[in-house]
Write a protein that holds these residues in place. Structure first.
Motif, PDB file in Angstrom:
ATOM      1  N   ARG A  46       0.835  -1.213   0.000  1.00 29.73           N
ATOM      2  CA  ARG A  46       0.000   0.000   0.000  1.00 29.73           C
ATOM      3  C   ARG A  46       0.865   1.256   0.000  1.00 29.73           C
ATOM      4  NH1 ARG A  46      -4.902   1.659   4.178  1.00 29.73           N
ATOM      5  NH2 ARG A  46      -5.328   3.686   3.222  1.00 29.73           N
ATOM      6  N   ALA A  47       1.893   1.273   0.839  1.00 30.62           N
ATOM      7  CA  ALA A  47       2.779   2.439   0.872  1.00 30.62           C
ATOM      8  C   ALA A  47       3.436   2.657  -0.484  1.00 30.62           C
ATOM      9  CB  ALA A  47       3.848   2.250   1.951  1.00 30.62           C
ATOM     10  N   LEU A  48       3.851   1.570  -1.093  1.00 25.52           N
ATOM     11  CA  LEU A  48       4.497   1.649  -2.402  1.00 25.52           C
ATOM     12  C   LEU A  48       3.567   2.241  -3.449  1.00 25.52           C
ATOM     13  CD1 LEU A  48       6.856   0.724  -4.317  1.00 25.52           C
ATOM     14  CD2 LEU A  48       5.592  -1.423  -4.570  1.00 25.52           C
ATOM     15  N   VAL A  49       2.361   1.696  -3.526  1.00 27.12           N
ATOM     16  CA  VAL A  49       1.408   2.109  -4.556  1.00 27.12           C
ATOM     17  C   VAL A  49       0.906   3.535  -4.314  1.00 27.12           C
ATOM     18  CG1 VAL A  49      -0.898   1.651  -5.471  1.00 27.12           C
ATOM     19  CG2 VAL A  49       0.720  -0.229  -5.163  1.00 27.12           C
ATOM     20  N   GLU A  50       0.657   3.869  -3.061  1.00 27.42           N
ATOM     21  CA  GLU A  50       0.160   5.222  -2.784  1.00 27.42           C
ATOM     22  C   GLU A  50       1.244   6.272  -3.027  1.00 27.42           C
ATOM     23  OE1 GLU A  50      -1.912   5.624   0.905  1.00 27.42           O
ATOM     24  OE2 GLU A  50      -3.425   4.138   0.350  1.00 27.42           O
ATOM     25  N   ALA A  51       2.485   5.918  -2.748  1.00 30.82           N
ATOM     26  CA  ALA A  51       3.574   6.855  -3.027  1.00 30.82           C
ATOM     27  C   ALA A  51       3.715   7.083  -4.526  1.00 30.82           C
ATOM     28  CB  ALA A  51       4.882   6.317  -2.453  1.00 30.82           C
ATOM     29  N   ALA A  52       3.614   6.009  -5.301  1.00 25.91           N
ATOM     30  CA  ALA A  52       3.793   6.111  -6.753  1.00 25.91           C
ATOM     31  C   ALA A  52       2.538   6.592  -7.469  1.00 25.91           C
ATOM     32  CB  ALA A  52       4.217   4.751  -7.311  1.00 25.91           C
ATOM     33  N   GLY A  53       1.376   6.389  -6.854  1.00 24.39           N
ATOM     34  CA  GLY A  53       0.119   6.806  -7.471  1.00 24.39           C
ATOM     35  C   GLY A  53      -0.296   5.987  -8.670  1.00 24.39           C
ATOM     36  N   THR A  54       0.173   4.753  -8.756  1.00 23.15           N
ATOM     37  CA  THR A  54      -0.073   3.968  -9.962  1.00 23.15           C
ATOM     38  C   THR A  54      -1.474   3.354 -10.048  1.00 23.15           C
ATOM     39  OG1 THR A  54       0.990   2.067  -8.893  1.00 23.15           O
ATOM     40  CG2 THR A  54       2.348   3.400 -10.370  1.00 23.15           C
TER      41      THR A  54
END
Length: 324
Positions: A46-54
């Protein structure tokens, strides 16, 4: 006359191409009514995806389901409560051996320092051989990546597995007990490992040279068998890949979001995030071969109840469908 015939042929060809394009679009499953439940551990994905906005423009709905370890995550997968999961190699094998229907789709390659055996800062234990006769707590449940590390470290040190007493404790409970000085040796993974290191715990041995460092995005078999969900899962896995690439290119921004979601100090979050991955990609046959060796080892050790054919768990849809 020839000109008219040629023009007519062009119209026929154009019509055929248009029909093929329309048929192709019609064959693509509609994902607009799909809602994916994305299984996660310690908010890593979740942190990864929310940071990247993908996932902002995803053509389907989604929600996150967070778990503190792989064991409860795969129980949710067994129950069909999640559509995808993200876990290390041995937990995936344990789930499959236990009858959880799943397909391995994508591979994350991490720094194996994200899995370690810890002791208290002032512990008299200086090397793995000193664990003989002592109790080691392993997180999370039987069949974790930390159990894999402990077994490999004991073998490396010339100890038998019976030379230590092993207890399995979920990471949040073990973390509290370790911080209180109630655990003298603890085998655990990030982020719990990095948090303990930040508090002064000493790493006796990490996974360098001992474990694969491979984690996998898996799809729940029932979800994978649903055409619309399958299309959405393929898409979400590719967005995970893009997110990981973004994080590698923007480490500071990724660490900031990771710190906000996990409520960790920025320095600790950056430390953990920095060794979480060197890339996420479609599962390969080399990955399968590496994990087959893990499966063979742990079946021989009696940890896996059945001998698994790992290739039967892998689906190469991401790489095949990405090929022109």
């Amino acid at each position: 006359m020839r000109k008219n015939a040629f023009s007519k042929l062009n119209w026929i060809v154009a019509g055929c191409l248009m029909a093929i394009m329309l048929a192709s679009r019609a064959a693509e499953p509609d994902t607009s009514d799909v809602t994916l439940t994305l299984g996660d551990q310690a908010r890593n994905l979740r942190a990864l995806v929310e940071a990247a906005g993908t996932l902002k423009d995803a053509p389907y709905s989604y929600r996150w389901a967070n778990f503190q370890g792989a064991a409860p995550l795969f129980e949710a997968q067994r129950a069909g409560s999640v559509d995808t999961s993200y876990a290390g190699d041995l937990p995936v094998l344990m789930a499959a051996a236990g009858g959880v229907g799943l397909k391995i789709l994508a591979t994350n390659v991490a720094d194996t320092a994200n899995n370690g055996i810890l002791v208290q800062p002032n512990s008299p234990i200086k090397k793995i051989a000193d664990l003989k006769g002592r109790t080691v707590v392993v997180s999370s449940a039987k069949g974790s990546i930390s159990q894999h590390l402990l077994y490999a470290a004991l073998d490396e040190a010339g100890l038998k597995r019976e030379d230590v007493s092993i207890k399995f404790v979920m990471p949040t409970d073990a973390s509290a007990a370790f911080n209180a000085g109630q655990i003298e040796a603890w085998a655990v993974f990030d982020p719990y490992l990095g948090i303990a290191e930040g508090h002064g715990a000493r790493v006796l041995r990490n996974g360098h040279g001992l474990t694969t460092g491979l984690s996998f995005v898996t799809a729940t078999q029932s979800s994978w068998d649903d055409p619309a969900k399958r299309a959405a899962i393929v898409d979400v896995a590719r967005r995970f890949e893009k997110a990981r690439l973004w994080a590698l290119q923007h480490p500071d921004e990724y660490a900031k979001v990771y710190a906000e979601l996990t409520r960790l100090p920025p320095s600790t979050a950056a430390f953990i995030a920095g060794r979480s991955s060197s890339g996420l990609r479609p599962v390969s046959r080399d990955d399968v071969a590496a994990v087959q060796r893990v499966a063979d080892l742990f079946h021989e050790a009696g940890v896996l109840s059945v001998h698994l054919n790992v290739s039967s768990l892998a689906d190469y849809a991401l790489s095949q469908e990405a090929t022109p």
